[in-house]
Scaffold this active site. Structure first.
Site, PDB file in Angstrom:
ATOM      1  N   LYS A 218      19.745   8.741   3.982  1.00  0.00           N
ATOM      2  CA  LYS A 218      19.516  10.025   3.309  1.00  0.00           C
ATOM      3  C   LYS A 218      19.740   9.620   1.753  1.00  0.00           C
ATOM      4  CE  LYS A 218      19.307  14.465   4.178  1.00  0.00           C
ATOM      5  NZ  LYS A 218      18.078  15.233   5.351  1.00  0.00           N
TER       6      LYS A 218
ATOM      7  N   GLY B 119      20.157  31.777   4.036  1.00  0.00           N
ATOM      8  CA  GLY B 119      19.169  30.604   3.441  1.00  0.00           C
ATOM      9  C   GLY B 119      17.875  31.083   3.926  1.00  0.00           C
TER      10      GLY B 119
END
Length: 350
Positions: free
Chosen positions: A79, A179
């Protein structure tokens, strides 16, 4: 631009990336390349401190190892993060500099878009390195992975619902969605089409207004989404939302969403279980996006068939995990981690 290697037990490599000339500070974390090159998205957030960003990239990269293994992909986990507000601080020069940082790792890490990034941003990185996926154009371009991510989460919600009440039908079921970014928005579309009622929140008031207008959603304040009465809670924002403070407040029977690292600690998975709340482990539920990206990395000719097959297998893994957790009367998260580690061990021995 400089890359500074950071000692981090449990990870193969972590680098801090700095280029003051373009306002760049970020991190690249390679958790594991045991199954293949480390693959995972690049996100940009206004982290409060570099320590917060470093902790996030550590957790996210480890989660990608589990996610890729759960999806049966020949990829390891990695990541990357950039510190800054993507709406005000992101520049082409910054992205190209980060592309050069990725390129210096010689393919050990392959990136794609994540929070705060788009296919257009990936194209800028691709000016500097071939180790980029999620592009909008090209022979094997996979584009924005968000719709496939949302599809996988929707599948996980239906599977968890069937496991909990005996039916996957979502007609009249209430889902609280935290979200409304790319993934959260597509998920709301799938849920609305299936007849579910929506309760929504987001940091952007305009997204909330749009959800109210398009889906008839009921809006709530950000700090209230964990307290609303609903059938299902779908976290689709930042990680750590399931913790010692929020779990006692939940008034839902199921948690299944798209956010990475939803559990603040492994113990929080057990806390959900003890409350009788069924948790669909996030690194299985949200694996659709990396499956889509993998078609580009692996140069899969028939992308749609590959994605469909992998999504079905991922859903079968979720069902298996939930069934095993019920039989053993333990948290599905504990079963999911053990299942994925077993898959990784089998792959390593092959």
């Amino acid at each position: 631009m400089t890359l500074t290697k950071i000692a981090s037990p449990g990870h193969e490599e972590i680098y801090r990336v700095d280029d003051p000339a373009v306002g760049l500070t970020g991190f690249i974390a390679i958790h594991s390349t045991e199954a293949g090159p480390a693959a995972g998205g690049l996100r940009m957030r206004p982290y409060a401190t570099t320590d917060e960003a470093l902790e996030d990239v550590r957790r996210l990269s480890e989660g990608m190892t589990y996610k890729n293994a759960a999806a049966g992909l020949p990829l390891g986990g990695g990541k990357a993060v950039i510190i800054g507000d993507p709406t005000t601080s992101k520049t082409p020069e910054m992205l190209r500099a980060f592309g050069r940082a990725i390129d210096s790792l010689n393919g050990r890490y392959i990136t794609a878009e994540d929070m705060g990034m788009s296919p257009a941003d990936m194209a800028l990185l691709a000016d500097e390195t071939p180790y980029v996926a999620g592009l909008a154009n090209g022979e094997f371009a996979s584009g924005d992975p968000s719709p496939i991510t949302a599809r996988g989460i929707f599948n996980a919600i239906r599977t968890a619902r069937a496991h909990k009440v005996g039916s996957a039908d979502l007609q009249g079921v209430t889902v609280a969605v935290q979200g409304l970014g790319h993934v959260g928005w597509y998920l709301c579309q799938f849920l609305n089409d299936a007849g579910a009622g929506l309760i929504v929140t987001d940091v952007d008031p305009q997204r909330i207004e749009r959800a109210v207008a398009e889906f008839g959603a009921r809006p709530v304040a950000i700090n209230k989404i964990c307290t609303v009465q609903a059938d299902i809670f779908a976290p689709c924002a930042i990680g750590g939302i399931l913790n010692a403070e929020t779990i006692p407040l939940l008034q839902v029977g199921i948690v299944a969403g798209g956010a990475n690292n939803q559990l603040a600690t492994p113990e929080d998975g057990q806390a959900l279980h003890e409350r009788g709340i069924l948790y669909a482990p996030d690194f299985i539920a949200n694996g659709g996006g990396i499956i889509n990206v993998a078609t580009e990395i692996l140069k899969i000719a028939d992308r749609e068939a590959y994605v469909a097959k992998k999504l079905a297998a991922l859903d079968a893994t979720m069902a298996e995990v939930l069934n095993q957790a019920r039989q053993q009367d333990i948290s599905p998260d504990a079963v999911a981690v053990a299942t994925v580690r077993a898959k990784m061990a089998q792959a390593a021995a092959a």
